[in-house]
Design an enzyme around this catalytic site. Structure first.
Site, PDB file in Angstrom:
ATOM      1  N   GLU A 185       9.236  15.442   3.266  1.00  0.00           N
ATOM      2  CA  GLU A 185       8.333  16.227   2.418  1.00  0.00           C
ATOM      3  C   GLU A 185       8.749  17.694   2.295  1.00  0.00           C
ATOM      4  OE1 GLU A 185       4.247  15.006   2.742  1.00  0.00           O
ATOM      5  OE2 GLU A 185       3.556  16.799   1.729  1.00  0.00           O
ATOM      6  N   ARG A 187      10.001   6.292  24.335  1.00  0.00           N
ATOM      7  CA  ARG A 187      10.756   7.122  23.388  1.00  0.00           C
ATOM      8  C   ARG A 187      11.066   6.410  22.067  1.00  0.00           C
ATOM      9  NH1 ARG A 187      13.569   8.539  28.144  1.00  0.00           N
ATOM     10  NH2 ARG A 187      12.707  10.466  28.997  1.00  0.00           N
ATOM     11  N   ASN A 234       0.839  14.134  -3.413  1.00  0.00           N
ATOM     12  CA  ASN A 234      -0.464  14.742  -3.112  1.00  0.00           C
ATOM     13  C   ASN A 234      -1.313  14.938  -4.363  1.00  0.00           C
ATOM     14  OD1 ASN A 234      -0.098  15.022  -0.324  1.00  0.00           O
ATOM     15  ND2 ASN A 234       1.220  16.796  -0.651  1.00  0.00           N
ATOM     16  N   LYS A 246       5.327   8.081   7.898  1.00  0.00           N
ATOM     17  CA  LYS A 246       4.378   9.045   8.472  1.00  0.00           C
ATOM     18  C   LYS A 246       3.454   8.278   9.415  1.00  0.00           C
ATOM     19  CE  LYS A 246       3.939  12.596   4.913  1.00  0.00           C
ATOM     20  NZ  LYS A 246       2.985  13.284   4.035  1.00  0.00           N
ATOM     21  N   HIS A 272      -9.489  16.173  -0.845  1.00  0.00           N
ATOM     22  CA  HIS A 272      -9.786  16.526   0.554  1.00  0.00           C
ATOM     23  C   HIS A 272     -10.931  17.532   0.624  1.00  0.00           C
ATOM     24  CE1 HIS A 272      -5.470  15.323   1.880  1.00  0.00           C
ATOM     25  NE2 HIS A 272      -6.309  14.328   2.013  1.00  0.00           N
ATOM     26  N   HIS A 301     -12.207   7.923   1.054  1.00  0.00           N
ATOM     27  CA  HIS A 301     -11.089   8.801   0.720  1.00  0.00           C
ATOM     28  C   HIS A 301     -10.592   8.589  -0.719  1.00  0.00           C
ATOM     29  CE1 HIS A 301      -7.395  11.021   1.176  1.00  0.00           C
ATOM     30  NE2 HIS A 301      -6.703   9.954   0.838  1.00  0.00           N
ATOM     31  N   LYS A 317       6.925   4.714  -4.426  1.00  0.00           N
ATOM     32  CA  LYS A 317       6.847   5.475  -3.170  1.00  0.00           C
ATOM     33  C   LYS A 317       8.223   5.499  -2.494  1.00  0.00           C
ATOM     34  CE  LYS A 317       4.498   6.953   0.758  1.00  0.00           C
ATOM     35  NZ  LYS A 317       3.337   6.917   1.616  1.00  0.00           N
ATOM     36  N   ARG A 338       8.434  14.875  -2.384  1.00  0.00           N
ATOM     37  CA  ARG A 338       7.354  14.051  -1.806  1.00  0.00           C
ATOM     38  C   ARG A 338       5.980  14.694  -2.012  1.00  0.00           C
ATOM     39  NH1 ARG A 338       7.710  10.513   3.848  1.00  0.00           N
ATOM     40  NH2 ARG A 338       5.635   9.613   3.677  1.00  0.00           N
ATOM     41  N   HIS A 358      -5.058  15.052  -4.304  1.00  0.00           N
ATOM     42  CA  HIS A 358      -5.497  15.091  -2.907  1.00  0.00           C
ATOM     43  C   HIS A 358      -6.033  16.459  -2.486  1.00  0.00           C
ATOM     44  CE1 HIS A 358      -3.630  11.215  -2.903  1.00  0.00           C
ATOM     45  NE2 HIS A 358      -3.908  11.008  -1.643  1.00  0.00           N
ATOM     46  N   GLU A 382      -4.913   5.161  -5.657  1.00  0.00           N
ATOM     47  CA  GLU A 382      -3.504   5.459  -5.354  1.00  0.00           C
ATOM     48  C   GLU A 382      -2.575   4.755  -6.347  1.00  0.00           C
ATOM     49  OE1 GLU A 382      -2.669   7.693  -3.189  1.00  0.00           O
ATOM     50  OE2 GLU A 382      -4.503   7.867  -2.008  1.00  0.00           O
TER      51      GLU A 382
HETATM   52  P1  NAD Z   1      -8.769   1.028   7.184  1.00  0.00           P
HETATM   53  O1  NAD Z   1      -7.528   0.736   7.897  1.00  0.00           O
HETATM   54  O2  NAD Z   1      -9.900   1.620   7.948  1.00  0.00           O
HETATM   55  O3  NAD Z   1      -9.284  -0.296   6.455  1.00  0.00           O
HETATM   56  C1  NAD Z   1     -10.490  -0.280   5.739  1.00  0.00           C
HETATM   57  C2  NAD Z   1     -11.451  -1.354   6.246  1.00  0.00           C
HETATM   58  O4  NAD Z   1     -11.026  -2.627   5.774  1.00  0.00           O
HETATM   59  C3  NAD Z   1     -11.515  -1.482   7.766  1.00  0.00           C
HETATM   60  O5  NAD Z   1     -12.844  -1.743   8.139  1.00  0.00           O
HETATM   61  C4  NAD Z   1     -10.642  -2.710   8.050  1.00  0.00           C
HETATM   62  O6  NAD Z   1     -10.998  -3.348   9.246  1.00  0.00           O
HETATM   63  C5  NAD Z   1     -10.917  -3.558   6.854  1.00  0.00           C
HETATM   64  N1  NAD Z   1      -9.848  -4.483   6.454  1.00  0.00           N
HETATM   65  C6  NAD Z   1      -8.517  -4.260   6.448  1.00  0.00           C
HETATM   66  N2  NAD Z   1      -7.875  -5.282   5.880  1.00  0.00           N
HETATM   67  C7  NAD Z   1      -8.803  -6.191   5.537  1.00  0.00           C
HETATM   68  C8  NAD Z   1      -8.745  -7.451   4.888  1.00  0.00           C
HETATM   69  N3  NAD Z   1      -7.592  -7.941   4.429  1.00  0.00           N
HETATM   70  N4  NAD Z   1      -9.901  -8.127   4.709  1.00  0.00           N
HETATM   71  C9  NAD Z   1     -11.093  -7.584   5.109  1.00  0.00           C
HETATM   72  N5  NAD Z   1     -11.207  -6.380   5.701  1.00  0.00           N
HETATM   73  C10 NAD Z   1     -10.071  -5.693   5.909  1.00  0.00           C
HETATM   74  O7  NAD Z   1      -8.525   2.020   5.940  1.00  0.00           O
HETATM   75  P2  NAD Z   1      -7.346   2.154   4.862  1.00  0.00           P
HETATM   76  O8  NAD Z   1      -8.016   2.680   3.667  1.00  0.00           O
HETATM   77  O9  NAD Z   1      -6.512   0.960   4.774  1.00  0.00           O
HETATM   78  O10 NAD Z   1      -6.434   3.318   5.482  1.00  0.00           O
HETATM   79  C11 NAD Z   1      -6.924   4.615   5.675  1.00  0.00           C
HETATM   80  C12 NAD Z   1      -6.057   5.306   6.700  1.00  0.00           C
HETATM   81  O11 NAD Z   1      -4.729   5.331   6.225  1.00  0.00           O
HETATM   82  C13 NAD Z   1      -6.445   6.742   6.977  1.00  0.00           C
HETATM   83  O12 NAD Z   1      -6.471   6.960   8.365  1.00  0.00           O
HETATM   84  C14 NAD Z   1      -5.332   7.559   6.347  1.00  0.00           C
HETATM   85  O13 NAD Z   1      -5.089   8.783   7.030  1.00  0.00           O
HETATM   86  C15 NAD Z   1      -4.176   6.615   6.458  1.00  0.00           C
HETATM   87  N6  NAD Z   1      -3.115   6.838   5.463  1.00  0.00           N
HETATM   88  C16 NAD Z   1      -1.855   7.056   5.917  1.00  0.00           C
HETATM   89  C17 NAD Z   1      -0.821   7.256   5.034  1.00  0.00           C
HETATM   90  C18 NAD Z   1       0.583   7.428   5.549  1.00  0.00           C
HETATM   91  O14 NAD Z   1       1.463   7.814   4.776  1.00  0.00           O
HETATM   92  N7  NAD Z   1       0.839   7.141   6.801  1.00  0.00           N
HETATM   93  C19 NAD Z   1      -1.061   7.252   3.659  1.00  0.00           C
HETATM   94  C20 NAD Z   1      -2.364   7.028   3.200  1.00  0.00           C
HETATM   95  C21 NAD Z   1      -3.388   6.821   4.122  1.00  0.00           C
END
Ligand code: NAD
Length: 358
Positions: A238, A122, A246, A144, A253, A266, A228, A242, A249, A186
């Site tokens: 949101e 929980r 977007n 999130k 998307h 992305h 942020k 918030r 986005h 971003e």
């Molecule tokens: P990711 O976590 O897949 O990382 C991208 C790649 O980089 C991966 O292959 C990872 O292994 C590698 N990597 C990470 N750190 C590294 C480092 N320091 N050195 C070398 N390689 C490294 O992708 P991302 O772009 O970080 O995140 C995308 C995800 O985040 C999506 O699932 C998206 O939905 C989510 N997201 C969430 C929020 C939120 O508010 N929770 C906001 C934006 C995005």
């Protein structure tokens, strides 16, 4: 190191941004009120070989009994099967209600580790240790948490705030170039929607950012996170403000979906989406064309795409727009800017959106 707090009443927590601060993780977690106890360090197969050792050492030094759980790198791991495997390991290592989860990696690790922590027994404590630009300027802050369902992204999730965020910009040195640049979409977004002087600073500092100068990165990550934090502090769930995050986005998307997932990262799709949103901001809200041009140049200099995909299908595009969560009847609630640094939402018809894309 720069430190500030996200003020959310009982869910308030510190954010630390610095270069070479991973080895302070244990000490700072204890300072944040987390008891040194059994801990799971969740990371992925790219990040763990780079940084799990120093992080484990830092945690053990402060009295944490830490087990590392490694998931396969990539978005395809952010699902219910992997979550189940992570719960199995958490149970095997006898984590209890006082235990803590550290998420070391990009947004994929952060979202999955945080959802695992939010739901295990929980809800147990969680610390975000983001290692991508997306993680450091966006996903780690805001609470999130989610995994994907086969029918859609982030469909299974919860709001749950971390107890601390530690962003070590030195970890960004090992990111692949395309993923590094992707995250800059971003960063530019915060300037466009909230902070016009930030656009001028990014114009000045972009070369240093692309050269991954640690001082410059520290400043940019902190400034982005403060923006942020302001938004989340004023609208955690949101309900209103918030939504401005977007920006870019909605079209982004729809481009990801209609141009085929995998063709664009992305952040690259968001960059195109921001340009579409700027063009619409000119048509619908009088944003001067000189400002549209200025941001387009910045996006291009960052190495991000700055025109619509050559082959795109407007029928698929509208079909994808219709699936948008912000859809209202025959349009969507769209984020526009009437001046750089000032965003608002307005209902736009699908027709108005597609006709501006050219
Ligand atoms: P990711 O976590 O897949 O990382 C991208 C790649 O980089 C991966 O292959 C990872 O292994 C590698 N990597 C990470 N750190 C590294 C480092 N320091 N050195 C070398 N390689 C490294 O992708 P991302 O772009 O970080 O995140 C995308 C995800 O985040 C999506 O699932 C998206 O939905 C989510 N997201 C969430 C929020 C939120 O508010 N929770 C906001 C934006 C995005």
């Amino acid at each position: 190191m720069r430190t500030f707090r996200v003020e959310l009443g009982p869910r308030s927590h510190p954010v630390h941004v610095g270069a070479g601060i991973l080895d302070r993780l244990g000490e700072l977690a204890v300072e944040a009120g987390i008891k040194p106890t059994r801990a799971a360090l969740i990371s992925d197969t790219n990040v763990a070989p780079l940084f799990a050792n120093p992080v484990q050492t830092a945690l053990r030094k402060s009295g944490f009994e830490v087990t590392t759980i490694e998931i396969a790198a990539g978005e395809s791991s952010k699902n219910l099967e992997m979550l189940g495997a992570v719960y199995d390991r958490m149970i095997d290592t006898e984590l209890d209600r006082n235990s803590v989860v550290f998420g070391l990696g990009g947004g994929v690790v952060g979202d999955l580790a945080a959802f695992a922590a939010a739901t295990f027994m929980r809800g147990i404590a969680m610390v975000q240790v983001p290692t991508t630009i997306v993680g450091q300027v966006d996903s780690a802050l805001g609470g999130k948490t989610a995994v994907n369902h086969r029918r859609g992204k982030n469909l299974i999730g919860a709001f749950s705030q971390p107890r601390m965020i530690l962003a070590d910009v030195a970890t960004l040195k090992t990111l692949r170039d395309r993923e590094f640049r992707e995250g800059l979409a971003e960063v530019i977004k915060y300037g466009v929607i909230m902070d016009a002087p930030m656009i001028a600073d990014l114009e000045r500092d972009l070369d240093a950012i692309l050269a991954r100068d640690l001082n410059t990165l520290e400043g940019v990550v902190e400034r982005s996170l403060r923006h942020k934090a302001y938004v989340v502090e004023n609208d955690e769930r949101e309900g209103g403000l918030r939504k401005i995050l977007n920006f870019g986005h909605t079209v982004g998307h729809a481009i990801e979906a209609s141009a085929g997932y995998g063709n664009y990262l992305h952040g690259e799709a968001v960059a195109i989406g921001m340009l579409a949103a700027l063009r619409l901001s000119h048509l619908q809200a009088g944003l001067p064309t000189s400002d549209v041009q200025r941001v387009t140049t910045l996006i291009a200099r960052a190495g991000l795409p700055f025109e619509m995909p050559r082959k795109w299908n407007s029928v698929d595009f509208v079909a994808a727009l219709r699936l948008d969560k912000k859809r209202i009847e025959d349009g969507v609630e769209f984020v526009l800017v009437d001046a750089l640094g000032h965003a608002f939402t307005k209902k736009l018809s699908f027709e108005a959106i597609t006709s501006a894309l050219g």
